[in-house]
Design a protein around this motif. Structure first.
Motif, PDB file in Angstrom:
ATOM      1  N   VAL A 170       7.529 -41.802  62.155  1.00  0.00           N
ATOM      2  CA  VAL A 170       7.648 -40.948  61.187  1.00  0.00           C
ATOM      3  C   VAL A 170       6.518 -40.948  60.204  1.00  0.00           C
ATOM      4  CG1 VAL A 170       8.995 -40.057  59.166  1.00  0.00           C
ATOM      5  CG2 VAL A 170      10.153 -40.556  61.450  1.00  0.00           C
ATOM      6  N   THR A 171       5.846 -42.123  59.615  1.00  0.00           N
ATOM      7  CA  THR A 171       5.071 -42.524  58.835  1.00  0.00           C
ATOM      8  C   THR A 171       3.799 -41.876  59.558  1.00  0.00           C
ATOM      9  OG1 THR A 171       5.875 -44.377  58.068  1.00  0.00           O
ATOM     10  CG2 THR A 171       3.564 -44.197  57.706  1.00  0.00           C
ATOM     11  N   ALA A 172       3.743 -42.145  60.686  1.00  0.00           N
ATOM     12  CA  ALA A 172       2.366 -41.490  61.416  1.00  0.00           C
ATOM     13  C   ALA A 172       2.362 -40.047  61.716  1.00  0.00           C
ATOM     14  CB  ALA A 172       2.258 -42.381  62.831  1.00  0.00           C
ATOM     15  N   TRP A 173       3.245 -39.592  61.881  1.00  0.00           N
ATOM     16  CA  TRP A 173       3.569 -37.902  61.945  1.00  0.00           C
ATOM     17  C   TRP A 173       3.070 -37.290  60.317  1.00  0.00           C
ATOM     18  CZ3 TRP A 173       8.718 -38.577  64.537  1.00  0.00           C
ATOM     19  CH2 TRP A 173       8.491 -38.874  65.855  1.00  0.00           C
ATOM     20  N   LEU A 174       3.515 -37.908  59.317  1.00  0.00           N
ATOM     21  CA  LEU A 174       3.327 -37.414  57.973  1.00  0.00           C
ATOM     22  C   LEU A 174       1.608 -37.839  57.798  1.00  0.00           C
ATOM     23  CD1 LEU A 174       6.338 -38.954  55.981  1.00  0.00           C
ATOM     24  CD2 LEU A 174       5.766 -36.399  56.284  1.00  0.00           C
ATOM     25  N   GLN A 175       1.337 -38.864  57.900  1.00  0.00           N
ATOM     26  CA  GLN A 175      -0.218 -39.053  57.896  1.00  0.00           C
ATOM     27  C   GLN A 175      -1.036 -38.247  58.885  1.00  0.00           C
ATOM     28  OE1 GLN A 175      -0.590 -43.310  59.012  1.00  0.00           O
ATOM     29  NE2 GLN A 175      -0.120 -44.128  57.223  1.00  0.00           N
ATOM     30  N   GLU A 176      -0.641 -37.596  59.764  1.00  0.00           N
ATOM     31  CA  GLU A 176      -1.106 -36.783  60.611  1.00  0.00           C
ATOM     32  C   GLU A 176      -1.328 -35.336  59.884  1.00  0.00           C
ATOM     33  OE1 GLU A 176      -1.041 -35.300  65.106  1.00  0.00           O
ATOM     34  OE2 GLU A 176       0.999 -35.100  63.873  1.00  0.00           O
ATOM     35  N   ASP A 177      -0.263 -35.018  59.421  1.00  0.00           N
ATOM     36  CA  ASP A 177      -0.148 -33.626  58.771  1.00  0.00           C
ATOM     37  C   ASP A 177      -0.763 -33.622  57.351  1.00  0.00           C
ATOM     38  OD1 ASP A 177       0.762 -31.169  59.316  1.00  0.00           O
ATOM     39  OD2 ASP A 177       2.319 -31.391  57.461  1.00  0.00           O
ATOM     40  N   ALA A 178      -1.108 -34.892  56.628  1.00  0.00           N
ATOM     41  CA  ALA A 178      -1.587 -34.870  55.514  1.00  0.00           C
ATOM     42  C   ALA A 178      -2.538 -35.984  55.360  1.00  0.00           C
ATOM     43  CB  ALA A 178      -0.761 -35.028  54.193  1.00  0.00           C
ATOM     44  N   PRO A 179      -3.858 -35.732  56.200  1.00  0.00           N
ATOM     45  CA  PRO A 179      -4.689 -36.825  56.343  1.00  0.00           C
ATOM     46  C   PRO A 179      -5.611 -37.143  55.205  1.00  0.00           C
ATOM     47  CG  PRO A 179      -5.586 -35.009  57.270  1.00  0.00           C
ATOM     48  CD  PRO A 179      -4.386 -34.728  56.964  1.00  0.00           C
ATOM     49  N   SER A 180      -5.657 -35.998  54.168  1.00  0.00           N
ATOM     50  CA  SER A 180      -6.579 -36.404  52.934  1.00  0.00           C
ATOM     51  C   SER A 180      -5.904 -35.854  51.681  1.00  0.00           C
ATOM     52  CB  SER A 180      -8.033 -35.774  53.114  1.00  0.00           C
ATOM     53  OG  SER A 180      -7.763 -34.332  53.783  1.00  0.00           O
ATOM     54  N   PHE A 181      -6.235 -34.421  51.131  1.00  0.00           N
ATOM     55  CA  PHE A 181      -6.070 -34.013  50.048  1.00  0.00           C
ATOM     56  C   PHE A 181      -4.723 -33.043  50.287  1.00  0.00           C
ATOM     57  CE2 PHE A 181     -10.387 -34.362  48.045  1.00  0.00           C
ATOM     58  CZ  PHE A 181      -9.911 -35.437  47.339  1.00  0.00           C
ATOM     59  N   GLY A 210       0.341 -29.009  47.370  1.00  0.00           N
ATOM     60  CA  GLY A 210       1.194 -29.756  46.283  1.00  0.00           C
ATOM     61  C   GLY A 210       0.737 -29.959  45.075  1.00  0.00           C
ATOM     62  N   PHE A 211      -0.729 -29.971  44.877  1.00  0.00           N
ATOM     63  CA  PHE A 211      -1.288 -29.592  43.573  1.00  0.00           C
ATOM     64  C   PHE A 211      -0.668 -28.588  42.996  1.00  0.00           C
ATOM     65  CE2 PHE A 211      -4.779 -27.936  40.979  1.00  0.00           C
ATOM     66  CZ  PHE A 211      -5.111 -29.041  40.189  1.00  0.00           C
ATOM     67  N   VAL A 212      -0.510 -27.450  43.589  1.00  0.00           N
ATOM     68  CA  VAL A 212      -0.213 -26.078  43.028  1.00  0.00           C
ATOM     69  C   VAL A 212       1.301 -26.289  42.501  1.00  0.00           C
ATOM     70  CG1 VAL A 212       0.432 -23.732  43.411  1.00  0.00           C
ATOM     71  CG2 VAL A 212      -1.921 -24.914  44.403  1.00  0.00           C
ATOM     72  N   ILE A 249       8.988 -32.237  48.785  1.00  0.00           N
ATOM     73  CA  ILE A 249       9.553 -31.607  49.567  1.00  0.00           C
ATOM     74  C   ILE A 249       8.618 -30.698  50.556  1.00  0.00           C
ATOM     75  CG2 ILE A 249      11.289 -29.533  49.854  1.00  0.00           C
ATOM     76  CD1 ILE A 249      12.816 -30.519  47.282  1.00  0.00           C
ATOM     77  N   LEU A 250       7.616 -30.060  50.092  1.00  0.00           N
ATOM     78  CA  LEU A 250       6.747 -29.212  50.888  1.00  0.00           C
ATOM     79  C   LEU A 250       5.849 -30.152  51.624  1.00  0.00           C
ATOM     80  CD1 LEU A 250       5.767 -26.445  48.126  1.00  0.00           C
ATOM     81  CD2 LEU A 250       7.435 -26.438  50.011  1.00  0.00           C
ATOM     82  N   LEU A 251       5.638 -31.523  51.122  1.00  0.00           N
ATOM     83  CA  LEU A 251       4.559 -32.202  52.052  1.00  0.00           C
ATOM     84  C   LEU A 251       5.477 -32.553  53.254  1.00  0.00           C
ATOM     85  CD1 LEU A 251       2.174 -33.907  51.832  1.00  0.00           C
ATOM     86  CD2 LEU A 251       3.451 -35.717  50.775  1.00  0.00           C
ATOM     87  N   GLY A 252       6.724 -32.759  53.232  1.00  0.00           N
ATOM     88  CA  GLY A 252       7.452 -32.981  54.413  1.00  0.00           C
ATOM     89  C   GLY A 252       8.076 -31.941  55.076  1.00  0.00           C
ATOM     90  N   GLU A 253       7.857 -30.866  54.587  1.00  0.00           N
ATOM     91  CA  GLU A 253       8.586 -29.716  55.232  1.00  0.00           C
ATOM     92  C   GLU A 253       8.607 -29.472  56.758  1.00  0.00           C
ATOM     93  OE1 GLU A 253       9.061 -24.752  54.378  1.00  0.00           O
ATOM     94  OE2 GLU A 253       7.452 -25.886  53.650  1.00  0.00           O
ATOM     95  N   ARG A 254       7.178 -29.349  57.068  1.00  0.00           N
ATOM     96  CA  ARG A 254       6.719 -28.847  58.369  1.00  0.00           C
ATOM     97  C   ARG A 254       7.054 -29.695  59.239  1.00  0.00           C
ATOM     98  NH1 ARG A 254       8.145 -25.423  61.090  1.00  0.00           N
ATOM     99  NH2 ARG A 254       7.903 -24.086  59.233  1.00  0.00           N
TER     100      ARG A 254
END
Length: 298
Positions: free
Chosen positions: A21-32, A36-38, A101-106
């Protein structure tokens, strides 16, 4: 009172599953994470909705929950694992910071959609087999997606079918390439028995009655009759069972070209196992969405 077994499929999962699961999250948000800033870090509540156009089986709760727990959110489920639901259904509620929430959504939705799709298809195929009078084992195959096998096999189990072998170490399976490389079915079985020990079943894929006969004689535990269909399949099975009655113990498995449309033709109880990739390859995903609710004071 003990809770339903439907709640406990997660107990099957190995210690390593959370790192995936950690790897999947890292794949989807590798940098900025620009989105989420918005939205920032205000506390929000989001509804998980089961959509689509069909009754579906919910599968994949542990993976979905873990995605959000790793992001500091909580998930309240309104359905049990393996439960049927009709669209549109409020399946769960996620609470946490908006950007988390939006970081994990997809990631979470993709996992749940495929896992539930496999569970739904698995249940449908099993139900069709039972309607045809078949009483034995329906199984998936190892034709799974690299890196996602755990989720796909999990979906099969939640859908009520056998996951078959999970990897090359789960059971010895000798297919045509093993046999051709070894010189014969008998040679391949002898070599496999030297290293496999007593604890592993040995399955051999065969293309004809003669090959099946050789595999049984050499001591195979499971005979996979690959792409043998119709009257030929019934005849082969009955003749071999009669020949080896009281001499050898073995199971027959039928595989290859099994679909929902022709399942009834293969669903004969002389066959112990029907294995098919139709329950996980090209399966329609179940449509879910995650909708953040507008705060009441806005």
């Amino acid at each position: 009172m003990a809770s339903s077994h439907l709640e406990h499929y997660e107990y099957l999962l190995p210690p390593s599953w959370k790192t995936q699961v950690t790897a999947w999250l890292q794949e989807d948000a590798p940098s900025f994470d620009y989105g989420g800033f918005v939205v920032g870090e205000d506390q929000r509540e989001a509804f998980l909705l089961g959509k689509g156009f069909q009754t579906a089986v919910l599968a994949g709760k542990p993976f979905f929950t873990e995605v959000f727990e790793q992001l500091g959110c909580t998930v309240e489920w309104h359905l049990e694992e393996g439960e049927n639901f009709d669209p549109v259904k409020h399946v769960a509620t996620v609470r946490g910071k908006a950007r988390q929430i939006l970081l994990g959504e997809r990631v979470a939705l993709n996992i749940l959609a495929r896992c539930s799709g496999i569970a739904t298809k698995s249940k449908r195929v099993k139900d069709l087999a039972r309607q045809a009078g078949y009483k034995n084992i329906i199984a998936g195959t190892r034709k799974t997606t690299p890196g996602f096998r755990l989720v796909e096999k999990y979906g099969m189990l939640v859908g009520g079918i056998d996951g078959h072998r999970h990897d090359l170490s789960s059971m010895i399976m000798l297919k045509d390439n093993h046999i051709w490389s070894s010189g014969s079915i008998t040679n391949a079985i002898k070599q496999a028995r030297k290293v496999g020990g007593f604890s592993l079943l040995l399955e051999v894929e065969v293309q004809s009655e003669a090959e099946a006969d050789e595999a049984i004689d050499a001591g195979a535990d499971i005979i996979m009759l690959d792409n043998i269909e119709g009257n030929e399949l019934v005849g082969v099975v009955r003749r071999l069972r009669e020949k080896w009655a009281g001499k050898r113990k073995f199971l027959f498995e039928s595989s290859g070209n099994i679909t929902e449309k022709n399942l009834h033709e293969r669903a004969i109880n002389e066959i112990d196992i029907l294995s098919t990739s139709v329950v996980h390859q090209s399966v329609q995903h179940i449509d879910f969405s995650l909708k953040i609710q507008k705060p009441k004071n806005l």
